[in-house]
Design a protein around this motif. Structure first.
Motif, PDB file in Angstrom:
ATOM      1  N   GLY A   1       0.828  -1.207   0.000  1.00 30.78           N
ATOM      2  CA  GLY A   1       0.000   0.000   0.000  1.00 30.78           C
ATOM      3  C   GLY A   1       0.860   1.255   0.000  1.00 30.78           C
ATOM      4  N   MET A   2       1.917   1.243   0.800  1.00 31.94           N
ATOM      5  CA  MET A   2       2.766   2.425   0.874  1.00 31.94           C
ATOM      6  C   MET A   2       3.583   2.611  -0.408  1.00 31.94           C
ATOM      7  SD  MET A   2       3.149   5.015   2.581  1.00 31.94           S
ATOM      8  CE  MET A   2       2.269   4.653   4.083  1.00 31.94           C
TER       9      MET A   2
ATOM     10  N   ILE B   1       2.593   1.812  -3.367  1.00 31.82           N
ATOM     11  CA  ILE B   1       1.660   2.378  -4.349  1.00 31.82           C
ATOM     12  C   ILE B   1       1.378   3.849  -4.035  1.00 31.82           C
ATOM     13  CG2 ILE B   1      -0.701   2.232  -5.257  1.00 31.82           C
ATOM     14  CD1 ILE B   1      -0.472  -0.829  -4.864  1.00 31.82           C
ATOM     15  N   ASN B   2       1.227   4.143  -2.741  1.00 34.79           N
ATOM     16  CA  ASN B   2       0.991   5.535  -2.331  1.00 34.79           C
ATOM     17  C   ASN B   2       2.113   6.444  -2.829  1.00 34.79           C
ATOM     18  OD1 ASN B   2       0.122   7.829  -0.619  1.00 34.79           O
ATOM     19  ND2 ASN B   2       1.949   7.305   0.554  1.00 34.79           N
TER      20      ASN B   2
ATOM     21  N   ILE C   1       2.201   6.894  -6.618  1.00 36.98           N
ATOM     22  CA  ILE C   1       1.192   7.821  -7.128  1.00 36.98           C
ATOM     23  C   ILE C   1       1.752   9.246  -7.154  1.00 36.98           C
ATOM     24  CG2 ILE C   1      -1.011   8.934  -6.525  1.00 36.98           C
ATOM     25  CD1 ILE C   1      -1.523   6.252  -7.718  1.00 36.98           C
ATOM     26  N   TRP C   2       2.548   9.587  -6.135  1.00 39.19           N
ATOM     27  CA  TRP C   2       3.130  10.937  -6.104  1.00 39.19           C
ATOM     28  C   TRP C   2       4.138  11.126  -7.234  1.00 39.19           C
ATOM     29  CZ3 TRP C   2       1.139  14.900  -3.796  1.00 39.19           C
ATOM     30  CH2 TRP C   2       0.278  14.681  -2.714  1.00 39.19           C
TER      31      TRP C   2
ATOM     32  N   VAL D   1       3.927   9.596 -10.009  1.00 39.76           N
ATOM     33  CA  VAL D   1       3.087   9.723 -11.214  1.00 39.76           C
ATOM     34  C   VAL D   1       2.617  11.180 -11.368  1.00 39.76           C
ATOM     35  CG1 VAL D   1       0.866   9.086 -12.254  1.00 39.76           C
ATOM     36  CG2 VAL D   1       2.324   7.322 -11.268  1.00 39.76           C
ATOM     37  N   PHE D   2       2.237  11.784 -10.247  1.00 41.86           N
ATOM     38  CA  PHE D   2       1.834  13.198 -10.303  1.00 41.86           C
ATOM     39  C   PHE D   2       2.954  14.038 -10.916  1.00 41.86           C
ATOM     40  CE2 PHE D   2       2.787  17.117  -7.790  1.00 41.86           C
ATOM     41  CZ  PHE D   2       1.972  17.987  -8.505  1.00 41.86           C
ATOM     42  N   TRP D   3       4.166  13.828 -10.433  1.00 44.22           N
ATOM     43  CA  TRP D   3       5.294  14.615 -10.947  1.00 44.22           C
ATOM     44  C   TRP D   3       5.588  14.274 -12.410  1.00 44.22           C
ATOM     45  CZ3 TRP D   3       6.485  18.976  -9.033  1.00 44.22           C
ATOM     46  CH2 TRP D   3       6.346  19.216  -7.668  1.00 44.22           C
ATOM     47  N   TRP D   4       5.369  13.006 -12.769  1.00 50.05           N
ATOM     48  CA  TRP D   4       5.560  12.621 -14.171  1.00 50.05           C
ATOM     49  C   TRP D   4       4.558  13.375 -15.054  1.00 50.05           C
ATOM     50  CZ3 TRP D   4       2.056   9.857 -17.319  1.00 50.05           C
ATOM     51  CH2 TRP D   4       2.543   9.568 -18.596  1.00 50.05           C
ATOM     52  N   LEU D   5       3.302  13.411 -14.601  1.00 51.15           N
ATOM     53  CA  LEU D   5       2.276  14.150 -15.348  1.00 51.15           C
ATOM     54  C   LEU D   5       2.665  15.618 -15.451  1.00 51.15           C
ATOM     55  CD1 LEU D   5      -1.017  12.718 -13.749  1.00 51.15           C
ATOM     56  CD2 LEU D   5      -0.256  12.393 -16.098  1.00 51.15           C
ATOM     57  N   PHE D   6       3.126  16.155 -14.343  1.00 53.03           N
ATOM     58  CA  PHE D   6       3.481  17.569 -14.306  1.00 53.03           C
ATOM     59  C   PHE D   6       4.626  17.886 -15.262  1.00 53.03           C
ATOM     60  CE2 PHE D   6       5.562  21.331 -12.666  1.00 53.03           C
ATOM     61  CZ  PHE D   6       4.503  22.158 -12.364  1.00 53.03           C
TER      62      PHE D   6
ATOM     63  N   THR E   1       5.761  17.440   3.489  1.00 62.49           N
ATOM     64  CA  THR E   1       5.245  18.197   2.336  1.00 62.49           C
ATOM     65  C   THR E   1       6.308  19.157   1.801  1.00 62.49           C
ATOM     66  OG1 THR E   1       3.026  18.063   3.245  1.00 62.49           O
ATOM     67  CG2 THR E   1       3.386  19.713   1.545  1.00 62.49           C
TER      68      THR E   1
ATOM     69  N   TYR F   1       9.034  18.877  -2.190  1.00 62.01           N
ATOM     70  CA  TYR F   1       8.876  19.824  -3.309  1.00 62.01           C
ATOM     71  C   TYR F   1      10.219  20.513  -3.572  1.00 62.01           C
ATOM     72  CZ  TYR F   1       3.858  19.209  -3.568  1.00 62.01           C
ATOM     73  OH  TYR F   1       2.619  18.663  -3.763  1.00 62.01           O
TER      74      TYR F   1
END
Lengths: 260, 281
Positions: A31-32, A34-35, A38-39, A41-46, A183, A187
């Motif tokens: 679970g961790m 994958i968690n 996902i972050w 993946v967010f940066w990849w999208l960005f 957080t 970044y």
């Protein structure tokens, strides 16, 4: 050496307890992973949409995430007790540790393990190995810097959880402060300037947890390494002082419990 | 879903009215509970403020570095307000799957099922109270931060009201999905990792941090085909738009997903109830 053996024995015992519930252990780890993924993946999208922001690219953020995830995973995996200290102080559960000959703070932090931390550590190492294309020297530096960052995470957790000695209940506040540190740490440093940057190298030590380790991984600099060393010693000192001073205010909960 | 015969009058209408009264009762009790612990809710605002601050810095740097006034049709101010709306939806989530999970594993569910009113109705009333208080608070904190950092954006009253209505339907859909995950404890030891994955996947594919209009085309098409975009991106986009374009598509997706998820969870609940075994003690 005695302290190292003591810590090792506790970690081993915690791991065996966790592995007694094998399915729960592996689902927490997965679970961790994958968690965290996902972050990324967010940066990849960005960065697919905006390949570079102020000189920062996808590889840079991958290194930030690999250091932070590995360090945080090691911190909660090896010293998870630091992150649950506030609730134990509030419930007056420290008596057991106070009457034993081992150092109280060390005993408290190694007495708990958050199994999901192994998912963070696994993710951090895997991402660094596969996406950051490290050399053998990079790998050695990565391990050393992750351990230092983990030490700062634990120190910060002890300091903010020790607020419970003064405020009574501090679980939510300490959780928020730790989440705030994570957080800021995950970044790009270049986003922050002025007073915020000062805060990130003092009250919320994201600079020591992520920014300096990442810059050292990019390019070794003796001056920054020294700053990191001083910051680490400072973090440990603040944590021990806060806990020791706070402990004088501790009141037992007269809790009777069986430890098997 | 538990038996209400004898409590709610006659027929489906009577049962539905009784359920509504149960939900209302739990809603009022838990609303008072939330009001009594507003300090705890306010502490939750710290992390929201940190998160919005960091994302504001990120998007300000992005706009500056791209040298653009708009990206994907959004101005900087619109992106920040978009983030306020999507963050409010996400941070107001109530992780009640863990409670169901615990009820199942400890056997407390057997006691809960025989209480009048119904297990699901009780959870829904409590969920709605907690969620709405958190949502309102997050909108307040986020709104103040957005006003301070980028100023106001033009928002029409109709898109605002319809967008908030869509958010309410999305919350209902979220409830059904989380209920389904919690009931998974009848088959697996611990559902917390499934819940974690659900929240993270919905965050990304829902367009929490990046509006879906800025996704790469293929990923954007996949995201739009799933309900998460309608739950998170859709209402925020609607509030910030000047008209009601795509509103029917949004409500069709929300309604269809709700019907499908509701049907599946209803079936799951029925199967799960047959697996309840009392162990005494």
């Amino acid at each position: 050496m005695n302290v190292v053996r003591f810590t090792g024995a506790y970690v081993w015992a915690n791991l065996r307890i966790a592995l007694a519930y094998r399915a729960a252990f592996f689902s927490a780890v997965l679970g961790m992973v994958i968690n965290d993924a996902i972050w990324v993946v967010f940066w990849w999208l960005f960065f697919t949409r905006f390949p570079s922001v102020d000189g920062y690219g996808f590889r840079d953020i991958v290194i930030v995430w690999s250091i932070c995830a590995t360090a945080f995973g090691l911190a909660v995996g090896l010293a998870g007790g630091a992150f649950t200290l506030a609730s134990r102080i509030a419930r007056g559960e420290l008596d057991f540790y106070l009457v034993l000959p081992k150092p109280v703070i060390l005993h408290l932090v190694v007495s708990r393990m958050d199994t999901s931390g192994w998912g963070d550590a696994l993710f951090g190492v895997a991402v660094f190995a596969f996406l950051a294309s490290p050399t053998p020297m990079d790998a050695v530096a990565f391990v050393g810097l992750s351990l230092i960052a983990a030490t700062i995470f634990v120190s910060y957790a002890i300091a903010v959880n020790s607020l419970a000695f003064w405020t009574g209940r501090a679980e939510t506040l300490s959780d928020q402060l730790i989440f705030g540190l994570i957080t800021f740490a995950t970044y790009p440093e270049k986003l922050f300037t002025g007073a915020v940057k000062v805060v990130l190298y003092t009250v919320v030590p994201a600079g020591f947890v992520a920014y300096i380790p990442v810059s050292l991984l990019h390019e070794w600099d003796r001056g920054w390494a020294l700053v990191l060393l001083v910051g680490t010693i400072g973090s440990i000192s603040v944590a021990v002082t806060t806990f020791t001073v706070g402990l004088r205010r501790y009141q037992s909960g007269n809790l009777t419990a069986m430890r098997a | 879903m538990t038996s209400v015969r004898g409590h709610g009058g006659r027929g489906v209408v009577g049962i539905a009215a009784y359920r509504m009264r149960v939900i209302q009762a739990y809603f009022v009790v838990h609303l008072r509970d939330q009001m009594a612990y507003l300090g705890e809710v306010a502490l939750g605002g710290i992390i929201l403020a940190v998160f919005l601050f960091v994302l504001t810095q990120l998007w300000q740097a992005t706009f500056r570095f791209q040298g653009a006034d708009t990206l994907g049709g959004y101005t900087l101010a619109q992106v920040i307000w978009y983030l306020v709306l999507t963050e409010a939806f996400i941070t107001s989530r109530v992780a009640f799957a863990r409670k169901i999970d615990t009820d199942v594993r400890t056997g407390d569910l057997a006691y809960a099922l025989v209480r009048p009113g119904g297990y699901v109705s009780a959870h829904f009333g409590a969920y709605l109270a907690e969620r709405l208080v958190r949502f309102a608070f997050a909108l307040l904190v986020g709104g103040v931060l957005a006003l301070l950092s980028v100023g106001p954006v033009p928002v029409g009253p109709v898109p605002l009201l319809v967008g908030l209505a869509a958010s309410l339907v999305a919350m209902l859909l979220d409830f059904v999905m989380v209920l389904g995950i919690g009931l998974g404890a009848f088959w697996i030891e611990d559902t917390s990792s499934i819940y974690l994955i659900y929240t993270r996947v919905s965050m990304i594919l829902g367009g929490l941090l990046i509006p879906i209009d800025l996704f790469p085309d293929t990923v954007g098409a996949i995201a739009r085909a799933l309900p998460f975009a309608a739950m998170i991106h859709g209402p925020a986009r609607l509030v910030l738009s000047s008209g009601l374009a795509d509103v029917s598509g949004l409500f069709t997706m929300l309604g269809g997903s709700l019907a499908l998820a509701g049907g599946l969870v209803w079936w799951e609940y029925g199967v799960a109830r047959r697996r309840v075994t009392a162990q005494g003690g």
